[in-house]
Design a protein around this motif. Sequence first.
Motif, mmCIF file in Angstrom:
data_model
loop_
_atom_site.group_PDB
_atom_site.id
_atom_site.type_symbol
_atom_site.label_atom_id
_atom_site.label_comp_id
_atom_site.label_asym_id
_atom_site.label_seq_id
_atom_site.Cartn_x
_atom_site.Cartn_y
_atom_site.Cartn_z
ATOM 1 N N TYR A 13 0.832 -1.207 0.000
ATOM 2 C CA TYR A 13 0.000 0.000 0.000
ATOM 3 C C TYR A 13 0.870 1.262 0.000
ATOM 4 N N ILE A 14 1.872 1.292 0.863
ATOM 5 C CA ILE A 14 2.746 2.461 0.962
ATOM 6 C C ILE A 14 3.527 2.667 -0.326
ATOM 7 N N GLU A 15 4.049 1.596 -0.898
ATOM 8 C CA GLU A 15 4.810 1.716 -2.145
ATOM 9 C C GLU A 15 3.926 2.185 -3.293
ATOM 10 N N LEU A 16 2.681 1.754 -3.310
ATOM 11 C CA LEU A 16 1.761 2.200 -4.361
ATOM 12 C C LEU A 16 1.518 3.702 -4.258
ATOM 13 N N LEU A 17 1.323 4.197 -3.038
ATOM 14 C CA LEU A 17 1.149 5.632 -2.868
ATOM 15 C C LEU A 17 2.394 6.389 -3.322
ATOM 16 N N HIS A 230 13.599 -8.713 2.025
ATOM 17 C CA HIS A 230 13.031 -7.635 2.846
ATOM 18 C C HIS A 230 11.656 -7.265 2.305
ATOM 19 N N VAL A 231 10.693 -7.094 3.202
ATOM 20 C CA VAL A 231 9.316 -6.849 2.800
ATOM 21 C C VAL A 231 9.177 -5.560 1.986
ATOM 22 N N GLU A 232 10.050 -4.552 2.222
ATOM 23 C CA GLU A 232 9.979 -3.337 1.419
ATOM 24 C C GLU A 232 10.476 -3.577 -0.008
ATOM 25 N N ASP A 233 11.474 -4.442 -0.180
ATOM 26 C CA ASP A 233 11.888 -4.833 -1.528
ATOM 27 C C ASP A 233 10.757 -5.593 -2.213
ATOM 28 N N LEU A 234 10.148 -6.498 -1.483
ATOM 29 C CA LEU A 234 9.038 -7.271 -2.035
ATOM 30 C C LEU A 234 7.904 -6.357 -2.481
ATOM 31 N N ALA A 235 7.579 -5.374 -1.652
ATOM 32 C CA ALA A 235 6.510 -4.435 -1.987
ATOM 33 C C ALA A 235 6.829 -3.667 -3.264
#
Length: 352
Positions: A13-17, A230-235
């Motif tokens: 959600y954050i990466e999409l924004l 890392h979940v942020e890389d995945l996102a």
Amino acid sequence: MTGGAGYIGTHVYIELLRAGFRPAILDNFSNSDPAVLGALEEITGQPVDCTRIDLRDGPALSAVLAQGRFAGVIHLAALKSVPESLLHPSAYVDNNLGGLVSLVRAMEAVGPRALVFSSSATVYGTPERLPIPEDAARGFTNPYGFTKLAAEQILEMVATADPRWAIGTLRYFNPAGAHSSGLIGEAPVESATNLFPAIARAALCRGAPLQLFGSDYPTRDGTAERDFIHVEDLAAGHVLSLRRLLDDGRGHRVNLGTGQGHTVLEVIRAYAAASGRDIPYRIAPRRPGDVARCVADPALAERLLGFRATRGLEAMCHSAWNALIRAEMPRQARARAAARPGWPAPLQRSLI
């Protein structure tokens, strides 16, 4: 975005924004806490568009999609515990495949037809070679893996039958870590069976020592080896996948991993170093449904999507511990400590 209030969904959600989309969350909160929506608002400075819904409720789902403002769907909603799937296989089939079929029917009826699907490295069963490329033989060793493989096959048939579909299948390896703000992460709840939340419980001295399932695997220290991402890389990989679907209308099927394997003991040591805590553990028998080694070949994702993981095991452990400590703070202290990132404008295409 289905399952958008979960561990992975909140980071997507954050990466999409950040990428300029206006995401909407659908979630039944069977495996997530509505309080996370407040954390998302703290991080982004924007209200969260969220609808509580079970995907198997076809009419309600169609009514949401019929609003006609969505460019694509990111489908993350699924039960995901291997041990739990062995105990309740019918529940996994009902939820994971029933929800997918309901979603596909609603999308066929009212659109859109761009879909990013959350798959898993479990579709490779017991890998025949490492690192694992996308054209490796598929199989499964547990009911959860069966539902992911069956879902992939359903979506392949859907795309073959109707060329208007554009489907990005993302085979996750092992997500770990937390958002850089420390406000969201993977909660160390008692029912969680993933390695990182189990280690977190042990670091907090909550309950029995960590169970280390198997010490006689054919790995460098006898414990199972996995590719942690890392979940942020995945996102970020989800955003790249969605953009590719919307830009050229062509589907893809890629691994999201690092290409680097770590054993369970290596992860325990790294987490202990990050937290400054001893991690008590005990050896237990191998767990049914587990494989010895599972490491991605991420080359195709880089070639097709421009995806490359940038964070290593140390960053995963530090971010996970940071989020855990912040979760222990009073809410007011968390709010003062949170670093709010900037957000680009204007927002553009919407998706669910």
